[in-house]
Design a protein around this motif. Structure first.
Motif, PDB file in Angstrom:
ATOM      1  N   SER A 192      -9.057   6.288   6.360  1.00  0.00           N
ATOM      2  CA  SER A 192      -8.648   4.939   5.970  1.00  0.00           C
ATOM      3  C   SER A 192      -7.160   4.861   5.655  1.00  0.00           C
ATOM      4  O   SER A 192      -6.606   3.778   5.516  1.00  0.00           O
ATOM      5  CB  SER A 192      -9.472   4.452   4.782  1.00  0.00           C
ATOM      6  N   ARG A 239     -17.560   9.797  -2.413  1.00  0.00           N
ATOM      7  CA  ARG A 239     -16.509   9.634  -1.416  1.00  0.00           C
ATOM      8  C   ARG A 239     -15.380  10.628  -1.591  1.00  0.00           C
ATOM      9  O   ARG A 239     -14.896  11.215  -0.622  1.00  0.00           O
ATOM     10  CB  ARG A 239     -15.956   8.195  -1.491  1.00  0.00           C
ATOM     11  N   ARG A 269     -18.788   5.824   9.031  1.00  0.00           N
ATOM     12  CA  ARG A 269     -19.944   6.263   8.241  1.00  0.00           C
ATOM     13  C   ARG A 269     -21.233   6.045   9.021  1.00  0.00           C
ATOM     14  O   ARG A 269     -22.101   6.921   9.097  1.00  0.00           O
ATOM     15  CB  ARG A 269     -20.023   5.475   6.924  1.00  0.00           C
ATOM     16  N   ARG A 323     -15.779  14.806   5.192  1.00  0.00           N
ATOM     17  CA  ARG A 323     -14.931  13.837   4.494  1.00  0.00           C
ATOM     18  C   ARG A 323     -15.326  12.407   4.789  1.00  0.00           C
ATOM     19  O   ARG A 323     -15.398  11.563   3.889  1.00  0.00           O
ATOM     20  CB  ARG A 323     -13.462  14.083   4.890  1.00  0.00           C
ATOM     21  N   HIS A 346     -15.196  15.096  -1.154  1.00  0.00           N
ATOM     22  CA  HIS A 346     -14.628  15.773   0.011  1.00  0.00           C
ATOM     23  C   HIS A 346     -13.449  14.976   0.568  1.00  0.00           C
ATOM     24  O   HIS A 346     -13.062  15.121   1.720  1.00  0.00           O
ATOM     25  CB  HIS A 346     -15.688  15.935   1.094  1.00  0.00           C
ATOM     26  N   SER A 400     -10.625   4.626   0.865  1.00  0.00           N
ATOM     27  CA  SER A 400     -10.551   5.904   0.173  1.00  0.00           C
ATOM     28  C   SER A 400      -9.324   5.931  -0.729  1.00  0.00           C
ATOM     29  O   SER A 400      -8.388   5.147  -0.570  1.00  0.00           O
ATOM     30  CB  SER A 400     -10.453   7.045   1.177  1.00  0.00           C
ATOM     31  N   ARG A 424     -23.900   8.818  10.257  1.00  0.00           N
ATOM     32  CA  ARG A 424     -25.289   8.722   9.808  1.00  0.00           C
ATOM     33  C   ARG A 424     -26.244   8.698  10.998  1.00  0.00           C
ATOM     34  O   ARG A 424     -27.287   9.354  10.995  1.00  0.00           O
ATOM     35  CB  ARG A 424     -25.469   7.462   8.957  1.00  0.00           C
ATOM     36  N   HIS A 449     -19.000  10.029   3.802  1.00  0.00           N
ATOM     37  CA  HIS A 449     -19.061   9.056   2.710  1.00  0.00           C
ATOM     38  C   HIS A 449     -17.719   8.352   2.563  1.00  0.00           C
ATOM     39  O   HIS A 449     -17.417   7.796   1.511  1.00  0.00           O
ATOM     40  CB  HIS A 449     -19.437   9.752   1.404  1.00  0.00           C
ATOM     41  N   GLY A 450     -16.900   8.384   3.600  1.00  0.00           N
ATOM     42  CA  GLY A 450     -15.531   7.877   3.546  1.00  0.00           C
ATOM     43  C   GLY A 450     -15.441   6.363   3.489  1.00  0.00           C
ATOM     44  O   GLY A 450     -16.445   5.658   3.350  1.00  0.00           O
ATOM     45  N   GLY A 451     -14.202   5.891   3.623  1.00  0.00           N
ATOM     46  CA  GLY A 451     -13.928   4.486   3.390  1.00  0.00           C
ATOM     47  C   GLY A 451     -14.045   3.584   4.603  1.00  0.00           C
ATOM     48  O   GLY A 451     -13.763   2.393   4.500  1.00  0.00           O
TER      49      GLY A 451
END
Lengths: 208, 208
Positions: free
Chosen positions: B33, A114, B124, B114, A117, A31, B128, B117-119
């Motif tokens: 991250s 990404r 993730r 957050r 948010h 991120s 999901r 779709h984060g790093g």
DNA sequence: TCATCCAGTTAACAACTGTTCTCCGTAATT
DNA sequence: AATTACGGAGAACAGTTGTTAACTGGATGA
């Protein structure tokens, strides 16, 4: 208008773009809030201090990336919504247009999804502002449609936000399927198409 | 079953929870991250090395946070969707239920929005998976409704994903308005209510 | 009661971070 | 032709990071 090149400014823009590209590439696996300034300059091959000639901080670079990324999204949003009326064929075409955009600019789409948010406030605000402008534009486009007869401006904006969100959600799904199995892409196409179709049905019966 | 306390395990669970709480608090202003292991232990008041007694890494802690956060979301999803049929009053009540959940667990909601779709890949995937289970549960709930007569299972799942996404989008809007002006909350309530209403209309005319 | 276990501590490690200051070479300006 | 402007390099700074190792003391189980 027109400002003759200027060797100096050209070179500066070139390294600036290199920094943006390198950052975008690095952001595929992390991120923005964890992206280091040195990390970016190292990838480009310039001294860490050169970074400050272009950006105040990585957050600042992030805001610049928002403009770049949503500049490319701009075209997609326009052509998607313009063709997104009730006809099933047109909906299907719009979904495939999203899929092709994800293929063409995966890093841009990933960045927006990404950081929308994400952990950096200024970037969140930049994205929110841009998406708000998109929604407004979509609203204006919807207003031209004869189907919008009797709709309040507020309701049109409500619908346009729904469209924009749905568009991003679909793009994100396509993104996850990029390095996945082959059939996944088609599955998502069918899913997104039906969701758009359901929304369109709701739109048609809104004034019942 | 039943395992008598055990002073040792109780203390361990207590510090583990303290680590989770501290991390969640720190994650209000950054992404996972960029969350440092030392940062978390410092906030709790334990040695950095104590972290390893509970988690392999901050990514591992993130996965644990997913379970905690979506455990609380679980109830919201159930009661929201159960009451989310065509009646306008019920839709309105569902939206207010979301708003109240955001008031009660803002950090949890922020974390999910957050890091969805984060790093961090493992997080993730955890999100999901959980959201997928939610959607499946919603599908089963929708199937009970007489309105679902004639619907294929695939279409029901399509709709339930639409509901779940809409729910999260709404929660995210409420979250942004938490430390904002007073009227914003009401504006979002009206927006989300109408969007849900439009989707419900589409649902009712799906088989036309 | 005694030996074992184990959550947490202390110390040290190499590697990394953002930022400042000074300097260089060259394009741009006069 | 002489001077200025400026993008970039270099070195150094104090502070941070994740991870390892060996150790401590109190709860646990025989």
């Amino acid at each position: 208008m027109s400002h003759t090149a200027g060797i100096r400014q050209v070179q500066k823009q070139k390294t600036r773009q290199a920094l943006l590209d390198a950052a975008l590439a690095l952001l595929e696996e992390q991120s923005l809030s964890s992206l280091g300034l040195r990390e970016v300059t190292r990838a480009v091959g310039v001294a860490p201090t050169a970074f400050y000639r272009h950006f105040r901080s990585t957050a600042d670079l992030g805001v610049a990336l928002v403009d770049e990324a949503l500049g490319s999204l701009h075209r997609m949003v326009r052509s998607t919504v313009t063709t997104a009326d009730s006809s099933d064929e047109r909906i299907h075409r719009a979904v495939e247009l999203i899929a092709r955009h994800v293929d063409a600019y995966p890093a841009h789409v990933r960045f927006i999804a990404r950081e929308r948010h994400g952990g950096v406030q200024s970037v969140r605000e930049a994205i929110r502002g841009q998406l708000g402008r998109f929604a407004e534009e979509v609203r204006a486009e919807l207003a031209k449609d004869p189907e919008a007869r009797g709709w309040s401006e507020d309701d049109l904006l409500m619908l346009s936000h729904l469209y924009v969100d749905q568009m991003l959600a679909t793009a994100s799904l396509f993104l996850e399927a990029l390095d996945g199995p082959e059939g996944e892409r088609e599955r998502i196409t069918r899913l997104a198409t039906r969701q758009m179709r359901l929304i369109s049905k709701g739109r048609r019966h809104w004034l019942d």
